[in-house]
Every structure is written in structure tokens, then in C-alpha cells.
Design a protein around this motif. Sequence first.
Motif, PDB file in Angstrom:
ATOM      1  N   GLY A   1     -30.954  11.292  21.045  1.00 23.13           N
ATOM      2  CA  GLY A   1     -30.775  12.728  20.960  1.00 23.13           C
ATOM      3  C   GLY A   1     -31.223  13.475  22.200  1.00 23.13           C
ATOM      4  N   THR A   2     -31.880  12.808  23.120  1.00 30.05           N
ATOM      5  CA  THR A   2     -32.405  13.490  24.306  1.00 30.05           C
ATOM      6  C   THR A   2     -31.293  14.105  25.144  1.00 30.05           C
ATOM      7  OG1 THR A   2     -34.289  11.983  24.396  1.00 30.05           O
ATOM      8  CG2 THR A   2     -33.784  13.222  26.397  1.00 30.05           C
ATOM      9  N   THR A   3     -30.205  13.363  25.345  1.00 30.20           N
ATOM     10  CA  THR A   3     -29.110  13.884  26.176  1.00 30.20           C
ATOM     11  C   THR A   3     -28.541  15.165  25.585  1.00 30.20           C
ATOM     12  OG1 THR A   3     -28.554  11.615  26.793  1.00 30.20           O
ATOM     13  CG2 THR A   3     -26.927  13.310  27.290  1.00 30.20           C
ATOM     14  N   ASP A   4     -28.363  15.150  24.270  1.00 29.79           N
ATOM     15  CA  ASP A   4     -27.723  16.292  23.614  1.00 29.79           C
ATOM     16  C   ASP A   4     -28.691  17.441  23.356  1.00 29.79           C
ATOM     17  OD1 ASP A   4     -25.363  17.455  22.324  1.00 29.79           O
ATOM     18  OD2 ASP A   4     -26.487  17.213  20.457  1.00 29.79           O
ATOM     19  N   GLU A   5     -29.958  17.118  23.099  1.00 29.61           N
ATOM     20  CA  GLU A   5     -30.897  18.148  22.672  1.00 29.61           C
ATOM     21  C   GLU A   5     -31.795  18.686  23.789  1.00 29.61           C
ATOM     22  OE1 GLU A   5     -33.044  16.185  19.617  1.00 29.61           O
ATOM     23  OE2 GLU A   5     -31.268  15.870  18.351  1.00 29.61           O
ATOM     24  N   VAL A   6     -31.972  17.905  24.833  1.00 30.26           N
ATOM     25  CA  VAL A   6     -32.843  18.322  25.938  1.00 30.26           C
ATOM     26  C   VAL A   6     -32.039  18.587  27.202  1.00 30.26           C
ATOM     27  CG1 VAL A   6     -34.786  17.659  27.406  1.00 30.26           C
ATOM     28  CG2 VAL A   6     -34.813  17.061  24.968  1.00 30.26           C
TER      29      VAL A   6
ATOM     30  N   SER B   1     -37.785  17.917  34.686  1.00 32.81           N
ATOM     31  CA  SER B   1     -37.831  18.387  36.067  1.00 32.81           C
ATOM     32  C   SER B   1     -36.525  18.083  36.791  1.00 32.81           C
ATOM     33  CB  SER B   1     -38.994  17.721  36.793  1.00 32.81           C
ATOM     34  OG  SER B   1     -39.059  18.131  38.142  1.00 32.81           O
ATOM     35  N   ALA B   2     -36.021  16.853  36.621  1.00 31.56           N
ATOM     36  CA  ALA B   2     -34.767  16.469  37.271  1.00 31.56           C
ATOM     37  C   ALA B   2     -33.608  17.320  36.768  1.00 31.56           C
ATOM     38  CB  ALA B   2     -34.485  14.988  37.025  1.00 31.56           C
ATOM     39  N   VAL B   3     -33.579  17.547  35.462  1.00 32.18           N
ATOM     40  CA  VAL B   3     -32.504  18.368  34.893  1.00 32.18           C
ATOM     41  C   VAL B   3     -32.587  19.795  35.421  1.00 32.18           C
ATOM     42  CG1 VAL B   3     -31.591  19.346  32.746  1.00 32.18           C
ATOM     43  CG2 VAL B   3     -32.262  16.937  32.835  1.00 32.18           C
ATOM     44  N   GLY B   4     -33.800  20.301  35.605  1.00 28.07           N
ATOM     45  CA  GLY B   4     -33.959  21.637  36.186  1.00 28.07           C
ATOM     46  C   GLY B   4     -33.390  21.712  37.587  1.00 28.07           C
ATOM     47  N   PHE B   5     -33.622  20.662  38.389  1.00 28.44           N
ATOM     48  CA  PHE B   5     -33.052  20.622  39.741  1.00 28.44           C
ATOM     49  C   PHE B   5     -31.527  20.642  39.679  1.00 28.44           C
ATOM     50  CE2 PHE B   5     -36.972  17.907  40.914  1.00 28.44           C
ATOM     51  CZ  PHE B   5     -37.732  19.039  41.140  1.00 28.44           C
ATOM     52  N   ILE B   6     -30.974  19.858  38.747  1.00 26.93           N
ATOM     53  CA  ILE B   6     -29.511  19.782  38.624  1.00 26.93           C
ATOM     54  C   ILE B   6     -28.952  21.116  38.158  1.00 26.93           C
ATOM     55  CG2 ILE B   6     -27.595  18.638  37.451  1.00 26.93           C
ATOM     56  CD1 ILE B   6     -29.452  16.183  37.170  1.00 26.93           C
ATOM     57  N   ALA B   7     -29.609  21.735  37.164  1.00 28.53           N
ATOM     58  CA  ALA B   7     -29.114  22.999  36.609  1.00 28.53           C
ATOM     59  C   ALA B   7     -28.975  24.066  37.689  1.00 28.53           C
ATOM     60  CB  ALA B   7     -30.045  23.480  35.497  1.00 28.53           C
ATOM     61  N   ARG B   8     -29.894  24.067  38.638  1.00 29.05           N
ATOM     62  CA  ARG B   8     -29.832  25.067  39.716  1.00 29.05           C
ATOM     63  C   ARG B   8     -28.734  24.769  40.726  1.00 29.05           C
ATOM     64  NH1 ARG B   8     -35.451  24.871  38.688  1.00 29.05           N
ATOM     65  NH2 ARG B   8     -35.889  23.263  40.261  1.00 29.05           N
ATOM     66  N   ASN B   9     -28.166  23.566  40.631  1.00 24.94           N
ATOM     67  CA  ASN B   9     -27.144  23.172  41.592  1.00 24.94           C
ATOM     68  C   ASN B   9     -25.859  22.678  40.920  1.00 24.94           C
ATOM     69  OD1 ASN B   9     -28.634  23.149  44.402  1.00 24.94           O
ATOM     70  ND2 ASN B   9     -30.064  22.226  42.943  1.00 24.94           N
ATOM     71  N   LEU B  10     -25.753  22.951  39.624  1.00 24.54           N
ATOM     72  CA  LEU B  10     -24.609  22.472  38.848  1.00 24.54           C
ATOM     73  C   LEU B  10     -23.332  23.185  39.261  1.00 24.54           C
ATOM     74  CD1 LEU B  10     -23.904  20.546  36.475  1.00 24.54           C
ATOM     75  CD2 LEU B  10     -24.237  22.508  34.940  1.00 24.54           C
ATOM     76  N   LYS B  11     -22.240  22.397  39.392  1.00 23.64           N
ATOM     77  CA  LYS B  11     -20.947  22.944  39.774  1.00 23.64           C
ATOM     78  C   LYS B  11     -19.899  22.526  38.750  1.00 23.64           C
ATOM     79  CE  LYS B  11     -20.728  20.631  43.485  1.00 23.64           C
ATOM     80  NZ  LYS B  11     -20.269  20.033  44.770  1.00 23.64           N
ATOM     81  N   PRO B  12     -18.833  23.315  38.587  1.00 17.55           N
ATOM     82  CA  PRO B  12     -17.737  22.889  37.715  1.00 17.55           C
ATOM     83  C   PRO B  12     -17.177  21.548  38.173  1.00 17.55           C
ATOM     84  CG  PRO B  12     -17.512  25.210  38.269  1.00 17.55           C
ATOM     85  CD  PRO B  12     -18.611  24.680  39.139  1.00 17.55           C
ATOM     86  N   GLY B  13     -16.898  20.693  37.198  1.00 14.69           N
ATOM     87  CA  GLY B  13     -16.327  19.391  37.505  1.00 14.69           C
ATOM     88  C   GLY B  13     -17.348  18.303  37.773  1.00 14.69           C
TER      89      GLY B  13
ATOM     90  N   PRO C   1     -42.054   9.700  24.124  1.00 13.23           N
ATOM     91  CA  PRO C   1     -41.793   9.653  25.558  1.00 13.23           C
ATOM     92  C   PRO C   1     -42.263  10.916  26.271  1.00 13.23           C
ATOM     93  CG  PRO C   1     -39.775  10.158  24.381  1.00 13.23           C
ATOM     94  CD  PRO C   1     -40.820   9.879  23.339  1.00 13.23           C
ATOM     95  N   ASP C   2     -42.779  10.750  27.452  1.00  8.71           N
ATOM     96  CA  ASP C   2     -43.146  11.879  28.295  1.00  8.71           C
ATOM     97  C   ASP C   2     -41.894  12.289  29.060  1.00  8.71           C
ATOM     98  OD1 ASP C   2     -44.059  13.610  30.238  1.00  8.71           O
ATOM     99  OD2 ASP C   2     -45.850  12.442  30.725  1.00  8.71           O
ATOM    100  N   LEU C   3     -41.313  13.408  28.688  1.00  8.80           N
ATOM    101  CA  LEU C   3     -40.024  13.837  29.233  1.00  8.80           C
ATOM    102  C   LEU C   3     -40.152  14.734  30.460  1.00  8.80           C
ATOM    103  CD1 LEU C   3     -38.016  14.686  25.973  1.00  8.80           C
ATOM    104  CD2 LEU C   3     -38.129  12.527  27.230  1.00  8.80           C
ATOM    105  N   ARG C   4     -41.356  14.909  30.969  1.00 10.53           N
ATOM    106  CA  ARG C   4     -41.526  15.870  32.050  1.00 10.53           C
ATOM    107  C   ARG C   4     -40.695  15.533  33.285  1.00 10.53           C
ATOM    108  NH1 ARG C   4     -47.962  16.233  32.320  1.00 10.53           N
ATOM    109  NH2 ARG C   4     -47.649  13.996  31.916  1.00 10.53           N
ATOM    110  N   ALA C   5     -40.582  14.256  33.617  1.00 10.54           N
ATOM    111  CA  ALA C   5     -39.793  13.880  34.786  1.00 10.54           C
ATOM    112  C   ALA C   5     -38.306  14.152  34.547  1.00 10.54           C
ATOM    113  CB  ALA C   5     -40.010  12.409  35.135  1.00 10.54           C
ATOM    114  N   ILE C   6     -37.830  13.875  33.329  1.00 13.94           N
ATOM    115  CA  ILE C   6     -36.438  14.181  32.995  1.00 13.94           C
ATOM    116  C   ILE C   6     -36.199  15.679  33.054  1.00 13.94           C
ATOM    117  CG2 ILE C   6     -34.735  14.215  31.127  1.00 13.94           C
ATOM    118  CD1 ILE C   6     -35.696  11.510  30.248  1.00 13.94           C
TER     119      ILE C   6
END
Length: 419
Positions: free
Chosen positions: A124-129, A100-112, A93-98
Motif C-alpha cells: 500500500g505504500t506506493t498508492d497511499e504514500v 524525502s525522495a518522493v518530495g524531491f520528485i514532486a518538486r520536479n515532476l513533469k507530464p509523461g 518500516p522507516d519511510l523517511r528516506a522514501i
Amino acid sequence: MAIDTVIIGLGYVGLPLAQEATRAGHTVLGVDINQGVVDSLNAGHSHVDDLSDGDIREMIEGGFEATTDTARISEGSVVVICVPTPLADDGGPDLRAIESAVGFIARNLKPGMLVILESTTYPGTTDEVVRPALEAGGLVAGQDFHLAFSPERIDPGNKHFGAKNTPKVVGGHTEACGDAAAAFYGSFVDTVVRAKGTREAETAKLLENTYRHINIALVNEMTRFCHELGIDLWDVIDAAASKPFGFQAFYPGPGVGGHCIPIDPNYLSYNVRARLGYPFRFVELAQEINTGMPAYVVGRVQDILNTEGRALNGSTVLLLGVTYKPDIADQRESPAVPLAQQLLAKGARVQFHDPHVMEWRSVPAAVRVEDPGSAAAEADLTILVQNHSAYDVDTLAEASRVFFDTRGKATAGEKVHRL
């Protein structure tokens, strides 16, 4: 109006999800990197088959808004990732879009916050990437925020099952993560099915589509020897399907297409090879058979034309239906593309008609015809590639000089040849 749900990716998966969440009272912010898509949605226009402009206007009235501003992810308490995962050059799988999206979330992640991945990928993608990227800022999954995987099960064009009444599989990073995701989906999906964890939920999606891929390959291989033996496979399948248990009917065709069947099983095959060092032989054989069907169809076309005293080189071949499934405009991985390309490579003049496709960008050398009946009467051979409900197949077959039916829909006759 305060945002509670953010959906990243506003395509055939994210948009129906946003619709149902909005209908249930969630205030949804849709995030997409395509400014044209965002502008069109905010203006009340749909770009996917399953939602009308009226549906989009209803969503807007319910508080839905689309944006390209990823900083606004911080406004939500739930963030769902619905981005595409095409095949990479190595077959995985080409994970670049995932990523990228996770990077956006990480910069805006909040507790809860609850983060859910829906994009199909390898186990394993959820746990490892996803998890390491989100935890890089210091927050810990299962303690400071919730993380889950819930495979998309959207079937474009399905009039009976959509985002609301298709059971939703949910696997959490922890039990509490699973509880949070199940509560979210349970607010607008009729049935939520709990998987043991994220890997089980990821693998469930791959098993569903691998099952279909392999069984389609079975009947595609059977159609070859049944033709040689003078056996009507379509009649065989109908007879076998009369058994009320132990059998599910699958049907042959000119190949497999769409966003799932030709792609998802390869994620599993890739994962097995990369991690364990041996092949997933069923998947690889099924892929070989199914990807070989366009070439088989071309070979049959040559044989049929030969019996008519014509060569494929220089003949006009009309393709009816070039989308990957009936009654939608979606052309992803459509077997009509390699079929047309191989016909062109052998010197055929290729024409096409599809009520849902005005311009076939994948095969620019193919000429679109306006009237399929008139075109069929003039073409040397007509192929039913996709059985759209707009087609009166028997009338088109009767109008044709020679009709090759790859979908088993035409009544038998002197002009009709079946796959």
C-alpha cells in the motif's frame, strides 16, 4: 548528453541498476544525498561489493554521472527510487528516506514522467504514500504521469544472478503504468514479470523473504533439539535434500542478517497488526527464534568450555567472519554483532578476523587479529561465524584448541563442535 533515467539512491540496489541501464544505452543520472559517495563515484571508485572501480569507470564512459543536486531530477523521463527502508522503533518500516525522495520528485515532476519505487516496504505504500505526495501538485497518476512498484531483488555477492538476469516483478498503478515500467525494465532486464498492481508487487517481495525467514527459523529450532537428541542435523538436511521434489534445503546458523531477511517480514507483520488487529504468528515466531540464535550460540559456547574445564568469563573467544554473508564486506544486521556483545557481557575476551572487515565499528571492544591460524591456536575457543571462501576451515579447526562450527563446514573431529 541528455539524461533519460534518474536513479535516487546509489547503494547496493541503485548502483547495479544504474550499471545495467547504462550498458543498455540509457543515460543515467544517479542522485544521492551523500556527497562523499557522489564524489567517489564521479572519480571512478565503487563503494559496493558487487561493482569494481573498473565497472564505475565503464559507467562514466557510458554517460553515467552522480550528483547531490535534486533539481536535476527534472532532466529525466524515468525516475527510480532505490533508498533504504530500515525498521522504525515501532517495528514498521522507516519511510523517511522514501518520503524525502518522493518530495524531491514532486518538486520536479513533469507530464509523461515514469516514477518507480523499488524500496521494500509494506503493501500500500506506493498508492497511499507515494501517489498522494506526487499528485499534490495537480498532476494525476495514470493520467498525467506513470507510477509503478518493482521490488529490488539484489543479492549482494551472488556470482550467478544480478540486475540483468534476475526476473523483474512490475506492478503498475494502472495497466498503462505497468506497461511503461515493463518497457523500461525490458530494455535491460532479461525477464519482466507483470503483477496485477502495486500492492501485489509489494507483497510479492515480502512473501519471498518471509518464506526464507520462516524456513530458516524451522531449521534453527530443529538444531536445538537435534543437538539434545544426539542427531546430526546437517546430515539430516543432506539426506532430506536428496528428494528431487517437495523439499528445499535451508540451513541453521548463528542468526540471520542482511538487508532483507531480518527486516522485510516485519513490514508484513506490522501491516497485518496495524490494519487488521491480529498478529502474523508465523513471522513473529520466526523472528523470536532467529533473533534468539546468538544467545543459543553463547549458551553452547559456555557448555563447550565447561567440558574443557574453563569458564567463559576470562576466556578468549575468536570469531571468524563477522559479515552477514560469505565473501562480502556488508555487515548489515549481522548476527555476529549480538553474538560478540553477549560474549563480552559474560566476561569473554573477544577477538575477530574477517578478510573483508578491517575495523569492526559495531563492536569496538572486539580486537582484530591479522593471522586467524595463529589466533585460533592461542584462543580458548574459535567460532566459525561466517564461512568466507578465504578460510581453510579444516586447517583452522585443526589449529584451534576448540572449534565451534555454526555453518556445518568443518570435518568432524575431536576438536570440532557443530551447531
